[in-house]
Write an enzyme that holds these catalytic residues in place. Structure first.
Site, PDB file in Angstrom:
ATOM      1  N   PRO A   1     -15.584 -41.580 -26.391  1.00 29.16           N
ATOM      2  CA  PRO A   1     -16.693 -42.511 -26.170  1.00 29.16           C
ATOM      3  C   PRO A   1     -17.895 -42.184 -27.050  1.00 29.16           C
ATOM      4  CG  PRO A   1     -15.690 -41.952 -24.095  1.00 29.16           C
ATOM      5  CD  PRO A   1     -15.014 -41.093 -25.135  1.00 29.16           C
ATOM      6  N   CYS A   2     -18.415 -43.237 -27.728  1.00 32.98           N
ATOM      7  CA  CYS A   2     -19.423 -43.011 -28.767  1.00 32.98           C
ATOM      8  C   CYS A   2     -20.826 -43.386 -28.343  1.00 32.98           C
ATOM      9  CB  CYS A   2     -19.052 -43.810 -30.019  1.00 32.98           C
ATOM     10  SG  CYS A   2     -18.972 -45.597 -29.739  1.00 32.98           S
ATOM     11  N   GLN A   3     -21.041 -43.793 -27.084  1.00 32.52           N
ATOM     12  CA  GLN A   3     -22.358 -44.280 -26.694  1.00 32.52           C
ATOM     13  C   GLN A   3     -23.496 -43.296 -26.969  1.00 32.52           C
ATOM     14  OE1 GLN A   3     -19.625 -44.756 -24.992  1.00 32.52           O
ATOM     15  NE2 GLN A   3     -19.462 -46.944 -24.569  1.00 32.52           N
TER      16      GLN A   3
ATOM     17  N   PHE B   1     -23.992 -41.519 -29.411  1.00 30.19           N
ATOM     18  CA  PHE B   1     -24.300 -41.453 -30.838  1.00 30.19           C
ATOM     19  C   PHE B   1     -24.616 -42.815 -31.439  1.00 30.19           C
ATOM     20  CE2 PHE B   1     -20.892 -38.528 -29.591  1.00 30.19           C
ATOM     21  CZ  PHE B   1     -21.588 -37.344 -29.665  1.00 30.19           C
TER      22      PHE B   1
ATOM     23  N   ASN C   1     -15.011 -42.757 -34.922  1.00 32.46           N
ATOM     24  CA  ASN C   1     -16.231 -42.833 -34.119  1.00 32.46           C
ATOM     25  C   ASN C   1     -17.341 -43.466 -34.950  1.00 32.46           C
ATOM     26  OD1 ASN C   1     -18.259 -42.086 -31.999  1.00 32.46           O
ATOM     27  ND2 ASN C   1     -16.546 -40.850 -31.269  1.00 32.46           N
TER      28      ASN C   1
END
Length: 353
Positions: free
Chosen positions: A83-85, A87, A124
């Site tokens: 999960p990239c939230q 960043f 990502n």
């Protein structure tokens, strides 16, 4: 040996609805399983990828479980998009260091250490490349003997009709590896028009009777007036004063030109987020029709084929649930390029052995 005879078995961590798995399968790889904590992703993953889906927290997965899942006799690939939230550029500098998503890339590294697959790929947002957790991940791979390469891929160069940039990492125990190159660097970018112009017209709040995902969110009376006053590629500055929101009247409002805005027909779309169905959260207004883009249009702009099924027949289509699956997905065209690149790498390594 050709790429078609190279056998690679994939386990997709953080698989979501299957964007990464779809691209890798399109490249010619065999998908052994997808793993994600969201049970809602089971139907789209199994229906489209035709591989088992395990609803589980990655922290509960062990290397032994992965080893039992990969197809015997295949080169093993552990793939994933943590999960990239934390960043995301949309976070606008917020302190995200306490969020639960941060350690998940460490868990990815743990599973590599426990299972030692021949190949690893990770995708990502570009900003993760300057983070401590990414540096730890790369360092851990190299300590384990992997050759590692990573770089940023720009979506339009890979046939994606979207201005999305993604960091793609490749790692291998089979020798030096590089990042995927665009399949046709001179190709003209795929536009919004090319991607979605052929879909049936909708009004705000309408659904296509032949495609439940081609569904546009209802607009308030004020937002309907706003989108009617918006031109493709324009900003809220072209609206009459009475339609402007309080934030637009502040001195800081000038920095919010890409919300409450329409896409343009002849360019790739902006980055598709989990809220791409919402006119107010980005440049997600349809270029011509007075509505936000539909869920199906968002999925197509994210690189999914038009027939991709996200919701089980007979079950309701929820904007937030499906929007999250679409916005969080790895764009399949980028995943396909990464898969083709790794297959070529395996073939070369096999020939040199």
């Amino acid at each position: 040996m050709t790429e078609s005879t190279v056998r690679v078995s994939v386990i997709d961590l953080f698989s979501g609805a299957g964007g990464l798995s779809l691209g890798l399968r399109q490249a010619g790889m065999s998908i052994a399983a997808g793993i994600d904590v969201e049970e809602a992703c089971r139907y789209p993953y199994e229906a489209n990828i035709e591989a088992p889906f395990l609803a589980a927290d990655v922290r509960d997965i062990t290397g032994e479980m992965l080893t039992r899942t990969w197809a015997p006799g295949h080169v093993r690939l552990l793939a994933g998009c943590a999960p990239c939230q934390p960043f995301s550029a949309y976070r606008r500098g917020a302190d995200t260091s306490g969020e639960a998503s941060w350690p998940l890339l460490d868990e990815f590294g743990r599973l590599v250490r426990e299972s030692r697959p021949e190949l690893v790929t990770m995708e990502n947002v570009p900003r993760i490349g300057s983070s401590d957790v990414f540096s730890r991940f790369v360092s851990a791979l190299r300590t384990l003997g992997y050759c590692v390469a990573f770089g940023v891929c720009h979506g339009p160069a890979y046939g994606l009709p979207q201005q999305r940039r993604r960091l793609v990492l490749s790692a291998s125990l089979l020798g030096e590896v590089s990042t995927p190159s665009p399949p046709n660097p001179r190709a003209e970018a795929v536009s919004v028009r090319h991607a979605i112009a052929g879909l049936p017209s909708l009004a705000a709040g309408e659904s296509d009777p032949n495609d439940r995902l081609h569904k546009a969110r209802v607009l308030s009376a004020t937002n309907l007036q706003r989108i009617q006053a918006s031109s493709p590629g324009g900003t809220w500055e072209e609206w009459p004063e009475e339609l402007r929101a309080p934030c637009h009247r502040k001195s800081t409002g000038a920095s919010f030109r890409n919300v409450y805005a329409r896409m343009t027909w002849d360019d790739p779309s902006p980055t598709i987020t989990t809220m791409a169905f919402n006119f107010g959260t980005g440049r997600f207004g349809h270029p011509e029709q007075d509505r936000a883009i539909s869920l199906r249009e968002a999925a197509i702009l994210q690189g999914f084929p038009r027939e991709y099924a996200f919701v089980e027949p007979g079950k309701p289509v929820h904007f937030s649930t499906v929007g999250r699956m679409i916005g969080n997905a790895v764009p399949p065209p980028i995943a396909k390029a990464a898969g083709q690149h790794l297959l070529h790498h395996v073939r070369k390594a096999t020939e040199a052995a």
